[in-house]
Motif scaffolding. Structure first.
Motif, mmCIF file in Angstrom:
data_model
loop_
_atom_site.group_PDB
_atom_site.id
_atom_site.type_symbol
_atom_site.label_atom_id
_atom_site.label_comp_id
_atom_site.label_asym_id
_atom_site.label_seq_id
_atom_site.Cartn_x
_atom_site.Cartn_y
_atom_site.Cartn_z
ATOM 1 N N GLY A 63 -17.435 -15.139 -10.691
ATOM 2 C CA GLY A 63 -18.540 -14.192 -10.786
ATOM 3 C C GLY A 63 -18.042 -12.772 -10.633
ATOM 4 N N PRO A 64 -18.929 -11.835 -10.606
ATOM 5 C CA PRO A 64 -20.371 -12.087 -10.690
ATOM 6 C C PRO A 64 -20.805 -12.427 -12.113
ATOM 7 C CG PRO A 64 -19.951 -9.731 -10.666
ATOM 8 C CD PRO A 64 -18.622 -10.406 -10.487
ATOM 9 N N ARG A 91 -23.811 -18.078 -1.402
ATOM 10 C CA ARG A 91 -24.453 -17.446 -0.242
ATOM 11 C C ARG A 91 -25.320 -18.451 0.511
ATOM 12 N NH1 ARG A 91 -27.620 -12.475 -0.876
ATOM 13 N NH2 ARG A 91 -27.091 -12.259 1.311
ATOM 14 N N GLN A 93 -24.134 -16.286 -7.855
ATOM 15 C CA GLN A 93 -24.012 -15.522 -6.612
ATOM 16 C C GLN A 93 -24.830 -16.172 -5.493
ATOM 17 O OE1 GLN A 93 -22.657 -13.814 -9.731
ATOM 18 N NE2 GLN A 93 -24.830 -13.381 -9.764
#
Length: 126
Positions: free
Chosen positions: A29-30, A81, A77
């Motif tokens: 990524g992003p 997380r 993303q």
């Protein structure tokens, strides 16, 4: 009518490891969603992967709505997380709870108003 979340829905460490492995294998990524007419003019919708000198191949989807494309791009993303947040929160679970999924609070924990996962009848001792 959908049923609520209960302890049978809790993800196992193996499931989390599989999700993490899929993330690690995906293009770096992003990922950024570009919708023609919203984010750029001319050309088609695409997901840009990487940036700068680590730019990857663009991803073009067939049959996806703009919302689908935005979701897919953000997942690159969001999922790492979320995995980190699950790991962080699990570190705060009492040890016996994180292993058994079914615990009864100690008197002190009950007084402090901790929340505990409900026990299934098959988990309870006879």
């Amino acid at each position: 009518m959908t049923r609520g979340f209960d302890d049978r829905d809790a993800m196992t460490e193996e499931e989390l490891a599989s999700i993490r492995q899929r993330c690690e294998k995906a293009t770096s990524g992003p990922w950024i969603s570009y919708i023609e007419g919203r984010d750029h003019s001319g050309g088609s919708n695409f997901i840009m992967t990487g940036n700068g000198n680590k730019r990857g191949e663009d991803i073009e989807l067939t049959g996806a709505t703009n919302s689908d494309q935005d979701f897919i791009a953000h997942a690159r993303q969001d999922i790492p997380r979320l995995l980190a947040e699950v790991e962080r929160l699990r570190k705060h679970l009492p040890k016996k709870m994180s292993k058994s999924r079914c615990t009864k609070p100690t008197a002190k924990e009950a007084m402090l108003n901790f929340e505990f996962l409900p026990c299934r009848s098959s988990d309870q001792a006879s």
